[in-house]
Design a protein around this motif. Structure first.
Motif, PDB file in Angstrom:
ATOM      1  N   MET A   1     -65.301 103.316-102.703  1.00  0.00           N
ATOM      2  CA  MET A   1     -63.937 103.294-102.185  1.00  0.00           C
ATOM      3  C   MET A   1     -63.308 104.670-102.354  1.00  0.00           C
ATOM      4  N   LEU A   2     -62.727 105.175-101.275  1.00  0.00           N
ATOM      5  CA  LEU A   2     -62.016 106.454-101.344  1.00  0.00           C
ATOM      6  C   LEU A   2     -60.535 106.202-101.085  1.00  0.00           C
ATOM      7  N   ILE A   3     -59.698 106.599-102.039  1.00  0.00           N
ATOM      8  CA  ILE A   3     -58.248 106.489-101.884  1.00  0.00           C
ATOM      9  C   ILE A   3     -57.727 107.869-101.514  1.00  0.00           C
ATOM     10  N   ALA A   4     -57.150 107.968-100.323  1.00  0.00           N
ATOM     11  CA  ALA A   4     -56.591 109.243 -99.846  1.00  0.00           C
ATOM     12  C   ALA A   4     -55.199 108.947 -99.308  1.00  0.00           C
ATOM     13  N   ALA A   5     -54.259 108.793-100.219  1.00  0.00           N
ATOM     14  CA  ALA A   5     -52.892 108.419 -99.865  1.00  0.00           C
ATOM     15  C   ALA A   5     -51.919 109.518-100.247  1.00  0.00           C
ATOM     16  N   ASP A   6     -50.823 109.585 -99.518  1.00  0.00           N
ATOM     17  CA  ASP A   6     -49.724 110.491 -99.819  1.00  0.00           C
ATOM     18  C   ASP A   6     -48.815 109.820-100.846  1.00  0.00           C
ATOM     19  N   ALA A  35     -63.092 106.616-105.845  1.00  0.00           N
ATOM     20  CA  ALA A  35     -62.771 108.047-105.906  1.00  0.00           C
ATOM     21  C   ALA A  35     -61.406 108.249-105.258  1.00  0.00           C
ATOM     22  N   ALA A  36     -60.709 109.286-105.688  1.00  0.00           N
ATOM     23  CA  ALA A  36     -59.366 109.535-105.155  1.00  0.00           C
ATOM     24  C   ALA A  36     -59.215 110.995-104.763  1.00  0.00           C
ATOM     25  N   VAL A  37     -58.617 111.217-103.591  1.00  0.00           N
ATOM     26  CA  VAL A  37     -58.196 112.539-103.153  1.00  0.00           C
ATOM     27  C   VAL A  37     -56.732 112.409-102.736  1.00  0.00           C
ATOM     28  N   PRO A  38     -55.799 112.612-103.678  1.00  0.00           N
ATOM     29  CA  PRO A  38     -54.384 112.565-103.297  1.00  0.00           C
ATOM     30  C   PRO A  38     -54.118 113.597-102.208  1.00  0.00           C
ATOM     31  N   VAL A  39     -53.384 113.204-101.165  1.00  0.00           N
ATOM     32  CA  VAL A  39     -53.201 114.096-100.019  1.00  0.00           C
ATOM     33  C   VAL A  39     -51.725 114.362 -99.757  1.00  0.00           C
ATOM     34  N   ALA A  40     -51.490 115.358 -98.918  1.00  0.00           N
ATOM     35  CA  ALA A  40     -50.148 115.724 -98.489  1.00  0.00           C
ATOM     36  C   ALA A  40     -50.283 116.384 -97.127  1.00  0.00           C
ATOM     37  N   ASP A  41     -49.158 116.497 -96.415  1.00  0.00           N
ATOM     38  CA  ASP A  41     -49.224 117.009 -95.047  1.00  0.00           C
ATOM     39  C   ASP A  41     -48.511 118.350 -94.873  1.00  0.00           C
ATOM     40  N   GLY A  42     -48.259 119.044 -95.978  1.00  0.00           N
ATOM     41  CA  GLY A  42     -47.582 120.326 -95.908  1.00  0.00           C
ATOM     42  C   GLY A  42     -46.143 120.268 -96.383  1.00  0.00           C
ATOM     43  N   GLY A  43     -45.563 119.077 -96.439  1.00  0.00           N
ATOM     44  CA  GLY A  43     -44.203 118.921 -96.926  1.00  0.00           C
ATOM     45  C   GLY A  43     -44.160 118.819 -98.438  1.00  0.00           C
ATOM     46  N   LYS A 283     -69.201 110.582 -99.001  1.00  0.00           N
ATOM     47  CA  LYS A 283     -69.760 109.668-100.006  1.00  0.00           C
ATOM     48  C   LYS A 283     -69.146 108.263 -99.929  1.00  0.00           C
ATOM     49  N   ALA A 284     -68.135 108.094 -99.091  1.00  0.00           N
ATOM     50  CA  ALA A 284     -67.369 106.847 -99.088  1.00  0.00           C
ATOM     51  C   ALA A 284     -67.963 105.813 -98.131  1.00  0.00           C
ATOM     52  N   THR A 285     -67.654 104.559 -98.397  1.00  0.00           N
ATOM     53  CA  THR A 285     -68.003 103.475 -97.479  1.00  0.00           C
ATOM     54  C   THR A 285     -66.755 102.746 -96.968  1.00  0.00           C
ATOM     55  N   PHE A 286     -65.599 103.050 -97.552  1.00  0.00           N
ATOM     56  CA  PHE A 286     -64.349 102.376 -97.183  1.00  0.00           C
ATOM     57  C   PHE A 286     -63.212 103.295 -97.627  1.00  0.00           C
ATOM     58  N   VAL A 287     -62.151 103.368 -96.828  1.00  0.00           N
ATOM     59  CA  VAL A 287     -61.076 104.307 -97.114  1.00  0.00           C
ATOM     60  C   VAL A 287     -59.731 103.597 -97.157  1.00  0.00           C
TER      61      VAL A 287
END
Length: 374
Positions: A1-6, A35-43, A283-287
């Motif tokens: 599981m990959l968590i990529a949330a703002d 696994a986690a990749v905290p994300v942002a959009d430039g703000g 590496k992920a199977t679900f996001v």
């Protein structure tokens, strides 16, 4: 599981979102590989996401939007890549007492923050813009970097967008020479031009306290600013005034395009590259993605849309978590999001929903896991 949330603005950082989602998932599926990749959009939140990705934290004392010193943070990686967020220096959160200054708020401190990044060894800069208190076309930023903006008497014009109507001459020859050797990417989810009905003053000025007369003043002042810059640097100044991103963050996008030779890219695309999203996705199977409000703006360059597009291209399922959901399922489908779990479905009171966002998010993630993983 990959968590990529703002972030969930006003309640949880992107890192906290990932932590609570992970806890909820593992409540339903103990030992789940997450696994986690905290994300942002430039703000706002962009530097925090970079720090979570392993960048080093740096601080600088700079000029706030009303001239009062503030402490601003930027992120730097060992390879010389810096992430600089203009809101850290010139954002709405730095207005004393929350009192707007639509005509006089300056981006001078943002220029000082860029200098601090150069002093720290930055050789490429991701320049995230958004959440600004300013509408000065980036004039303050450029002045801090060595440009000169003078009135008819040869005196520097005052801070902010309003005084630009008195601008007589502009000289960019004194800009810090290191800028010419530095790759600068303007990361924004805003594609507005500098002026006009879709320009920075008309669209975003009211959010910064600009009344109808203020908007007209600022629009005319920025148009005049672009004309003076055209005399100083040539036709590109007029071209950039119409370019996507010129109107970002009160026109600081324009200042970056004209003065810093920045390249405009959608903020989420830039940040996914910088934050190492690609290798994590492989590496992920679900996001799982998300942000505080999934709404029409989400579909126009916000983090969840960018994450979903990349995951869909990789053939992976994507679901979202959010504070509130304001998109119909067909819109989610078009964005590549199979389903969204909103905290307001668990707690209808908005104030309580924000105050208890962490525990509610864990409950939502547990339901998500039971629906898709069990």
């Amino acid at each position: 599981m990959l968590i990529a949330a703002d972030k969930f603005k006003g309640s949880l950082t992107a890192v906290e979102v990932a932590e609570h989602v992970t806890a909820g998932l593992r409540r339903a599926v103990p030992g789940l590989d997450v696994a986690a990749v905290p994300v942002a959009d430039g703000g706002d939140g962009t530097v925090a996401a970079a720090l979570a990705a392993g960048f080093t934290r740096h601080e600088a004392r700079v000029t706030g939007p009303t001239g009062i010193p503030v402490t601003a943070t930027f992120a730097l990686r060992a390879d010389g890549t810096a992430v600089v967020e203009m809101a850290e220096a010139s954002g709405l959160q730095h207005l004393p007492g929350g009192v707007f200054a639509p005509l006089t708020a300056t981006t001078y401190g943002t220029g000082e923050l860029l200098l601090a990044a150069l002093d720290a060894g930055a050789t490429s800069i991701v320049f995230g813009v958004g959440g600004s208190a300013t509408t000065d076309g980036g004039a303050g930023m450029l002045a801090a970097l060595g440009a000169r903006f003078l009135d008819a008497d040869g005196e520097p014009v005052g801070p902010g967008g309003g005084p630009l109507r008195e601008l007589a001459t502009a000289d960019l020859s004194g800009l810090d020479p290191r800028l010419a050797r530095t790759e600068i990417v303007l990361a924004s989810d805003v594609d507005n031009p500098l002026t006009g009905p879709k320009g920075a003053p008309a669209v975003y000025g009211p959010q910064k306290g600009a009344g109808e007369d203020d908007v007209a003043t600022l629009d005319a002042a920025l148009a005049h600013y672009a004309e003076v810059l055209e005399r100083a640097v040539g036709p590109k100044a007029a071209e950039y005034a119409l370019a996507p991103g010129a109107g970002a963050a009160g026109g600081i996008g324009y200042g970056a395009l004209v003065g810093l030779d920045a390249a405009f890219r959608p903020g989420i695309d830039v940040m996914l590259d910088v934050l190492g999203f690609g290798p994590a996705l492989a590496k992920a199977t679900f996001v799982i993605t998300g942000e505080g409000s999934l709404d029409e703006q989400t579909l126009h360059g916000k983090a969840p849309a960018g994450v979903a597009a990349a995951a869909r291209a990789a053939g992976l399922d994507v679901v979202a978590v959010c504070g509130r959901l304001q998109l119909p399922q067909e819109a989610l489908d078009r964005a590549g999001i199979r389903r969204a779990y909103a905290l307001t479905d668990l707690e209808s009171d908005p104030a309580r929903c924000m105050a208890e966002a962490g525990p509610l998010l864990e409950r939502a993630a547990e339901s998500l896991a039971r629906d898709f993983l069990v």
